[in-house]
Design a protein around this motif. Structure first.
Motif, PDB file in Angstrom:
ATOM      1  N   UNK A   1       0.841  -1.198   0.000  1.00 46.14           N
ATOM      2  CA  UNK A   1       0.000   0.000   0.000  1.00 46.14           C
ATOM      3  C   UNK A   1       0.882   1.256   0.000  1.00 46.14           C
ATOM      4  N   UNK A   2       0.311   2.363  -0.459  1.00 49.71           N
ATOM      5  CA  UNK A   2       1.037   3.638  -0.473  1.00 49.71           C
ATOM      6  C   UNK A   2       1.508   3.979   0.940  1.00 49.71           C
ATOM      7  N   UNK A   3       0.598   3.744   1.879  1.00 50.37           N
ATOM      8  CA  UNK A   3       0.887   4.069   3.273  1.00 50.37           C
ATOM      9  C   UNK A   3       2.116   3.318   3.795  1.00 50.37           C
ATOM     10  N   UNK A   4       2.170   2.024   3.477  1.00 52.21           N
ATOM     11  CA  UNK A   4       3.302   1.206   3.940  1.00 52.21           C
ATOM     12  C   UNK A   4       4.614   1.704   3.344  1.00 52.21           C
ATOM     13  N   UNK A   5       4.578   2.108   2.067  1.00 52.11           N
ATOM     14  CA  UNK A   5       5.823   2.507   1.416  1.00 52.11           C
ATOM     15  C   UNK A   5       6.220   3.946   1.759  1.00 52.11           C
ATOM     16  N   UNK A   6       5.337   4.636   2.499  1.00 54.39           N
ATOM     17  CA  UNK A   6       5.717   5.984   2.946  1.00 54.39           C
ATOM     18  C   UNK A   6       6.453   5.958   4.283  1.00 54.39           C
ATOM     19  N   UNK A   7       6.706   4.747   4.795  1.00 52.28           N
ATOM     20  CA  UNK A   7       7.295   4.641   6.138  1.00 52.28           C
ATOM     21  C   UNK A   7       8.822   4.812   6.159  1.00 52.28           C
ATOM     22  N   UNK A   8       9.416   4.994   4.987  1.00 51.99           N
ATOM     23  CA  UNK A   8      10.869   5.186   4.970  1.00 51.99           C
ATOM     24  C   UNK A   8      11.620   3.868   4.913  1.00 51.99           C
ATOM     25  N   UNK A   9      12.929   3.976   4.689  1.00 48.17           N
ATOM     26  CA  UNK A   9      13.752   2.780   4.473  1.00 48.17           C
ATOM     27  C   UNK A   9      13.747   1.841   5.678  1.00 48.17           C
ATOM     28  N   UNK A  10      13.739   2.379   6.866  1.00 47.29           N
ATOM     29  CA  UNK A  10      13.835   1.522   8.055  1.00 47.29           C
ATOM     30  C   UNK A  10      12.563   0.729   8.302  1.00 47.29           C
ATOM     31  N   UNK A  11      11.413   1.329   8.070  1.00 48.72           N
ATOM     32  CA  UNK A  11      10.157   0.718   8.506  1.00 48.72           C
ATOM     33  C   UNK A  11       9.337   0.096   7.384  1.00 48.72           C
ATOM     34  N   UNK A  12       9.532   0.511   6.160  1.00 49.64           N
ATOM     35  CA  UNK A  12       8.623   0.051   5.108  1.00 49.64           C
ATOM     36  C   UNK A  12       8.938  -1.393   4.718  1.00 49.64           C
ATOM     37  N   UNK A  13       7.943  -2.123   4.171  1.00 53.04           N
ATOM     38  CA  UNK A  13       8.219  -3.488   3.722  1.00 53.04           C
ATOM     39  C   UNK A  13       9.045  -3.491   2.428  1.00 53.04           C
ATOM     40  N   UNK A  14       9.702  -4.625   2.155  1.00 49.71           N
ATOM     41  CA  UNK A  14      10.505  -4.788   0.943  1.00 49.71           C
ATOM     42  C   UNK A  14       9.626  -4.989  -0.279  1.00 49.71           C
ATOM     43  N   UNK A  15      10.069  -4.457  -1.415  1.00 50.03           N
ATOM     44  CA  UNK A  15       9.432  -4.842  -2.675  1.00 50.03           C
ATOM     45  C   UNK A  15       8.891  -3.680  -3.470  1.00 50.03           C
ATOM     46  N   UNK A  16       8.874  -3.883  -4.784  1.00 49.39           N
ATOM     47  CA  UNK A  16       8.278  -2.909  -5.709  1.00 49.39           C
ATOM     48  C   UNK A  16       7.423  -3.650  -6.729  1.00 49.39           C
ATOM     49  N   UNK A  17       6.489  -2.935  -7.343  1.00 46.56           N
ATOM     50  CA  UNK A  17       5.699  -3.550  -8.413  1.00 46.56           C
ATOM     51  C   UNK A  17       6.555  -3.600  -9.680  1.00 46.56           C
ATOM     52  N   UNK A  18       6.230  -4.523 -10.578  1.00 46.08           N
ATOM     53  CA  UNK A  18       7.059  -4.649 -11.776  1.00 46.08           C
ATOM     54  C   UNK A  18       6.338  -5.106 -13.026  1.00 46.08           C
ATOM     55  N   UNK A  19       5.171  -5.713 -12.859  1.00 44.22           N
ATOM     56  CA  UNK A  19       4.505  -6.340 -14.009  1.00 44.22           C
ATOM     57  C   UNK A  19       4.238  -5.368 -15.151  1.00 44.22           C
ATOM     58  N   UNK A  20       3.824  -4.151 -14.799  1.00 45.35           N
ATOM     59  CA  UNK A  20       3.286  -3.253 -15.826  1.00 45.35           C
ATOM     60  C   UNK A  20       4.346  -2.428 -16.544  1.00 45.35           C
ATOM     61  N   UNK A  21       5.583  -2.518 -16.059  1.00 44.51           N
ATOM     62  CA  UNK A  21       6.634  -1.669 -16.623  1.00 44.51           C
ATOM     63  C   UNK A  21       7.830  -2.453 -17.149  1.00 44.51           C
TER      64      UNK A  21
END
Ligand SMILES: [Zn+2]
Length: 421
Positions: A305-325
């Motif tokens: 979620x956007x919210x999870x990835x706004x937590x910064x390097x220390x707190x956010x979960x690993x991973x990025x989307x890739x299928x569409x690009x």
């Protein structure tokens, strides 16, 4: 009902040529024979390829449907030109028994594309007790992987490989020694130092691969390394292949396109596991693909979620989307610039997976095969826009980039599953 894809071009019989594909009853009926059909789509000289294959995605359902669902994840795949995808088993519940696994296969049937389901290696993906491999194979497992976590216990890995060798099933390894990761959030090196965050050392991946290559050699299992990322790992695999060990591996688009020097601030859109490595590692990934050490490209599509990835390097979960690009980014960076022949990129994103995982009736344009087809626009530039994503995840470091090669049309069994507006 018949459908004619007219005025395209594609790689056929060893060369690029103008291509018309006639589809009837969901199958490829003829190539370059027909001139008329019930429906005709004029491709205006766009590229036709076999439907792409991505052996590494995370669809998040059940358990994490705030991040992605089978419907949104498979629609994202279709948007990227993928018609067959391999879905990882880090779900809740984990499909680690025949009943749960059969339930998962049923759920996957609602997908827009063909979904191959990985089974976990260990119960609850805890790395301790092996699943019943035979039971899960019979329930339809595509391959076995605890992706998301490495398997630290050598006895568990050895037993797994012995059993999977016997069953002729691949072991797909998220190679990471959890005792060596130093709780790192990006690659160990100058960038981690500058940003003041803990770094993941290369040896956490490479040491695990070294051990597992020894075990693979002893057992004869098909050992497939997921998302290889260090130059030392690639060199080990190169030597192993030369020595006849049954090993294959994949690389992600982001490990080919980015390295840790691209991380200029605390931005979790650049956080994934394995992390973006050094420039030397990135170049080793490119070279490894070109010399055949690395077999194929897989996205590791990992929505959050956007919210999870706004937590910064220390707190956010690993991973990025890739299928569409994936296809457009790689085409733009490596093919349009003359570094890779176009036919190689197509092979690494379709035929290679077919060959390595012994998939039937996919990954090629062949008369009589199911019409799984992708069409890409190589002529017109487009900007990567998260607002156009069909995935629930917008977590990509590539937003705003200008690319060529966006998808025009994707067909699965002759049915349109994505068409550009
Ligand atoms: Zn992984």
């Amino acid at each position: 009902m018949s459908l004619l894809l007219k005025n395209g071009f594609g790689y056929l019989a060893g060369k690029f040529q103008d291509l018309n594909v006639l589809i009837e009853n969901g199958r490829v009926e003829s190539l370059n024979q027909a001139t008329t059909a019930d429906n005709i789509i004029d491709l205006q000289h766009a590229l036709i390829t076999p439907g792409l294959i991505d052996v590494h995605v995370h669809l998040r359902e059940p358990g994490f449907t705030n991040k992605e669902t089978i419907k949104t994840g498979s629609s994202a795949a279709a948007h990227g030109g993928f018609t067959t995808i391999g879905a990882m088993a880090n779900l809740n519940p984990v499909p680690d028994n025949a009943q749960q696994f059969s339930q998962q296969i049923k759920l996957n049937q609602s997908g827009a594309v063909k979904i191959k389901q990985y089974a976990p290696v260990t119960k609850q993906r805890q790395g301790q007790a092996c699943v019943n491999f035979g039971e899960l194979k019979n329930a339809g497992a595509f391959a076995f992987s605890d992706d998301g976590s490495g398997i630290d216990n050598a006895r568990v890995m050895f037993e797994t490989m012995q059993q999977l060798a016997h069953l002729h099933m691949p072991l797909c390894d998220h190679a990471q020694d959890m005792n060596l990761t130093n709780a790192g959030v990006i690659n160990a090196g100058p960038t981690a130092q500058k940003l003041g965050v803990p770094g993941v050392n290369n040896v956490s991946e490479t040491a695990q691969i070294a051990r597992n290559l020894v075990l693979a050699q002893a057992t004869g299992v098909h050992y497939h390394v997921c998302h290889v990322s260090t130059k030392e790992s690639i060199e080990l695999i190169r030597i192993a292949k030369a020595n006849g060990i049954n090993v294959t591996c994949e690389v992600t688009p982001h490990h080919l396109l980015l390295d840790d020097t691209d991380i200029v601030e605390d931005n979790a859109q650049f956080k994934m596991n394995p992390p973006l490595r050094s420039q030397e590692d990135r170049l080793a990934c490119v070279a490894g693909l070109m010399d055949g050490t690395i077999d194929l490209i897989a996205t590791d599509h990992a929505p959050h979620t956007d919210r999870e990835k706004q937590l910064g390097l220390l707190e956010s979960p690993n991973g990025i989307v890739g299928s569409e690009t994936a296809f457009a980014l790689l085409y733009t960076k490596f093919v349009k610039t003359g570094i890779w022949p176009l036919e190689n990129l197509i092979e690494w994103m379709s035929g290679a997976a077919k060959r390595i995982f012994k998939l039937t009736n996919v990954g090629q344009l062949k008369i009589g095969d199911p019409a799984d087809v992708a069409v890409f626009d190589l002529e017109h530039a487009a900007t990567i826009d998260a607002g156009q994503f069909l995935s629930k995840g917008h977590n990509s470091p590539f937003i705003g980039q200008q690319v060529y090669g966006m998808t025009v049309l994707t067909l699965v069994n002759g049915q349109v599953v994505y068409r550009r507006k």
